[in-house]
Each structure stands twice: as structure tokens, then as C-alpha cells.
Design an enzyme around this catalytic site. Structure first.
Site, PDB file in Angstrom:
ATOM      1  N   HIS A 176      -8.027   8.117   3.821  1.00  0.00           N
ATOM      2  CA  HIS A 176      -8.689   6.927   3.297  1.00  0.00           C
ATOM      3  C   HIS A 176      -8.209   5.682   4.047  1.00  0.00           C
ATOM      4  O   HIS A 176      -7.072   5.639   4.513  1.00  0.00           O
ATOM      5  CB  HIS A 176      -8.385   6.759   1.807  1.00  0.00           C
ATOM      6  CG  HIS A 176      -8.759   7.947   0.971  1.00  0.00           C
ATOM      7  ND1 HIS A 176      -7.837   8.909   0.611  1.00  0.00           N
ATOM      8  CD2 HIS A 176      -9.948   8.329   0.458  1.00  0.00           C
ATOM      9  CE1 HIS A 176      -8.458   9.839  -0.114  1.00  0.00           C
ATOM     10  NE2 HIS A 176      -9.726   9.524  -0.212  1.00  0.00           N
ATOM     11  N   ASP A 197      -3.621   8.479   6.776  1.00  0.00           N
ATOM     12  CA  ASP A 197      -4.219   8.937   5.517  1.00  0.00           C
ATOM     13  C   ASP A 197      -5.738   9.008   5.707  1.00  0.00           C
ATOM     14  O   ASP A 197      -6.309   8.234   6.469  1.00  0.00           O
ATOM     15  CB  ASP A 197      -3.868   7.943   4.413  1.00  0.00           C
ATOM     16  CG  ASP A 197      -4.270   8.418   3.024  1.00  0.00           C
ATOM     17  OD1 ASP A 197      -3.381   8.860   2.274  1.00  0.00           O
ATOM     18  OD2 ASP A 197      -5.472   8.326   2.685  1.00  0.00           O
ATOM     19  N   ASP A 241      -3.967  13.805   3.219  1.00  0.00           N
ATOM     20  CA  ASP A 241      -5.219  14.233   2.594  1.00  0.00           C
ATOM     21  C   ASP A 241      -6.337  14.482   3.610  1.00  0.00           C
ATOM     22  O   ASP A 241      -7.457  14.816   3.218  1.00  0.00           O
ATOM     23  CB  ASP A 241      -5.666  13.249   1.499  1.00  0.00           C
ATOM     24  CG  ASP A 241      -5.428  11.808   1.856  1.00  0.00           C
ATOM     25  OD1 ASP A 241      -5.082  11.521   3.011  1.00  0.00           O
ATOM     26  OD2 ASP A 241      -5.589  10.951   0.961  1.00  0.00           O
ATOM     27  N   HIS A 250      -3.713   1.136  -0.883  1.00  0.00           N
ATOM     28  CA  HIS A 250      -4.937   0.541  -1.448  1.00  0.00           C
ATOM     29  C   HIS A 250      -4.653  -0.703  -2.288  1.00  0.00           C
ATOM     30  O   HIS A 250      -5.584  -1.453  -2.598  1.00  0.00           O
ATOM     31  CB  HIS A 250      -5.681   1.552  -2.325  1.00  0.00           C
ATOM     32  CG  HIS A 250      -6.195   2.748  -1.580  1.00  0.00           C
ATOM     33  ND1 HIS A 250      -6.972   2.639  -0.456  1.00  0.00           N
ATOM     34  CD2 HIS A 250      -6.033   4.077  -1.792  1.00  0.00           C
ATOM     35  CE1 HIS A 250      -7.282   3.857  -0.012  1.00  0.00           C
ATOM     36  NE2 HIS A 250      -6.709   4.742  -0.795  1.00  0.00           N
TER      37      HIS A 250
HETATM   38 ZN   LIG Z   1      -5.748   9.004   0.850  1.00  0.00          ZN
END
Ligand SMILES: [Zn+2]
Length: 306
Positions: A163, A161, A244, A124
Site C-alpha cells: 500500500h 509495503d 503484504d 497511513h
Molecule cells: Zn500494507
């Protein structure tokens, strides 16, 4: 069986996010303990620090100053989710340095595959900002090292992931030598990564609805992302390995199981074998259920070594 090296550093435990934070040192302890137990003969290497020059390939001097030169005496927030603690600079340097060292080892032929068990996560962080638990985008630093030091023309970053790796995408959005392939849950942080975000044709994003489960996850990769990755013919495969998307994860609802992570890992190894002499570097990103994280990391490392 592939030659395998693990990279980690105790300093990665000293990034102190504070009580109750999902991205806690216990995550890395759980990964290391489970992988050591499952594969006691694995060779582990202490990650070096990334250099400022390596970080500056993808990050702005201001972010380096903020993370490395502010020397906080206590935790200070960089954004609502992201903390800088006294040990954070060293942890971030070792996390990014692990990716650089693992990339060098793979490209120098010292190993086939490498797994970097590090934190904080990275995908991120943008060129100029720490965000979403991430300080530096370690996998982007590794990709830039492969381009600049080794002159590679096609580096793939695969991100499973849950996200979207907005930082990785933003950093390489106009760099055709790096292609990014991500599936992620819709409606989640950081709310980027729509299928229409294509960069210069090098960005490949698929949104999965909550509750998708392993069957839909696998079909999505088989139908769109893996064929696009195969067509890119990566000389090096880098993996943003977040776990996740597991059904036990408290931050998401994609409902995958450990065997789904073993499956995607095996698929990525097949493509690395076909186009890149098997060269693959995986870096830990998210995963916030300690039990699931440990189980998935073991499944991932098992598939990396197979
Ligand atoms: Zn994540």
C-alpha cells in the site's frame, strides 16, 4: 557482517483490534518467533516510549489527544479499519519510540542496522488522523528525529509495503530533506501515490498492477526508484518494511516471494553503505498472511545482517 540491533516491546501485542481483524497481535508474535528461531543470537532491545515532543514534530496535538488521552475502556473505532483499544496508546508509543531509539543507535554509531518489530503499523497515519490500521506514523517520527536532533540534510524513506504510505508522503510533501520512494499496487487503499505526486521533487511513486510478480517489481526498482535513491545520496536509510506484497497475502495481489524482499533489502543496504556509512533502520509495516510474514521477516533480517 553488519552490526544489528532489534527493537520491540511486549506492549505492541496489547493493541487489540478485535476478532477477525487482519492487523492482529499474532502478526508480531509470528515475526518474533520466526526471527528468534532463525537468528537466536540477535540482540534485542526493549523499545522506549516516544515522547510527546517527538510525536509533535509530525503530528497535530489533536491526534495525540485522541490516541493518548482518551483512555478507552473498550475498543472504539477511529475509522472503519482503525481501532483504539485500552492497550493501543502504549503500543503506539512503543512503536514510535522503537524507531526513535533505533535511529539514535544507528546515528550514534552503536549499530549499523536496526529492525523494529512493532505494531501498530504507521505509514497511513497523517499529521492529524489515524487511519488504515495506523495510529502514529512511526517512521515519520524517526525521520523527523534524525533531522531535528542530528541535523541530517538527506533522509530517505523507502516503502515497499504493497500500500502507498499516504501519511508519510503528506507529512514530508514539502520537506526536501526527506525523500520518499514507494512502489505499491494500483487500485488499492488508500488510492494515493500516483507517479505524478512529486511533492517538492522529493516524492517518488510507482504503481504496480495486480499480479506484477518479482520480475516486474525488481525491474521497477532497478529502472527508476533505486537510481533516484542513489542520486539523493541518503545519509540515513529508513525502510517501511511491509510484507503484504507477498503472493500469499489476503489483502493484495502483487505476487512477490520472500526472496524478492531479501533482494530489495540487499539493494537498500548497498545504497546505505555507499552514501550513509551503512546506516539503515527498518520498521515493520503491513503483512497479513502469518506464514508469509514470518518467512519474509526472516529473509529481510537475514539480508540486513549480511
Ligand atoms: Zn500494507
Amino acid at each position: 557482517m553488519a552490526r544489528f540491533l532489534g527493537y520491540t516491546h511486549p506492549a505492541c501485542l496489547d493493541h487489540d483490534t478485535g476478532p477477525g481483524h487482519a492487523e492482529c497481535p499474532e502478526r508480531l508474535e509470528a515475526v518474533l518467533e520466526a526471527v528468534h528461531h532463525a537468528f537466536p543470537r540477535l540482540e534485542w532491545i526493549e523499545a522506549p516510549r516516544a515522547t510527546r515532543g517527538q510525536l509533535l514534530r509530525v503530528h497535530e496535538p489533536m491526534l495525540l489527544g485522541r490516541v493518548l488521552d482518551s483512555h478507552p475502556r473498550q475498543r472504539i473505532p477511529l475509522d472503519p479499519d482503525t481501532v483504539l483499544s485500552p492497550g493501543s496508546a502504549e503500543a503506539a508509543l512503543r512503536a514510535a519510540g522503537a524507531g526513535v531509539a533505533a535511529t539514535e543507535a544507528v546515528l550514534n554509531g552503536e549499530t549499523d542496522v536496526a529492525f523494529c518489530a512493532v505494531r501498530p503499523p504507521g505509514h497511513h497515519a497523517t499529521a492529524g488522523a489515524a487511519m488504515g490500521f495506523c495510529l502514529f506514523d512511526s517512521i515519520a517520527v524517526a525521520a523527523a528525529h534524525a533531522l531535528d536532533k542530528f541535523g541530517l540534510a538527506r533522509v530517505a524513506i523507502i516503502d515497499f509495503d504493497v500500500h502507498h504510505g499516504n501519511g508519510t508522503q503528506a507529512i514530508f510533501n514539502r520537506e526536501p530533506a526527506v525523500a520518499y520512494f514507494s512502489s505499491h499496487q494500483s487500485g488499492l487503499f488508500p488510492h494515493t501515490g500516483s507517479v505524478h505526486e512529486r511533492g517538492v521533487g522529493n516524492m517518488h511513486n510507482v504503481l504496480l498492477p495486480p499480479g506484477s510478480g518479482g520480475f516486474r517489481f525488481r525491474n521497477t526498482w532497478l529502472d527508476t526508484l533505486l537510481p533516484a535513491l542513489d542520486a539523493f545520496r541518503p545519509q540515513l536509510v529508513l525502510v517501511s518494511a511491509g510484507f503484504d506484497a507477498h503472493l500469499s497475502d489476503p489483502l493484495a495481489d502483487l505476487m512477490l516471494e520472500a526472496e524478492d524482499f531479501a533482494w530489495i533489502t540487499a539493494e537498500l543496504r548497498t545504497i546505505a553503505d555507499r552514501h550513509g556509512e551503512g546506516r539503515l533502520v527498518s520498521m515493520l509495516e503491513g503483512g497479513y498472511s502469518l506464514d508469509a510474514l514470518a518467512e519474509c521477516a526472516v529473509a529481510h533480517v537475514g539480508a540486513l545482517r549480511a
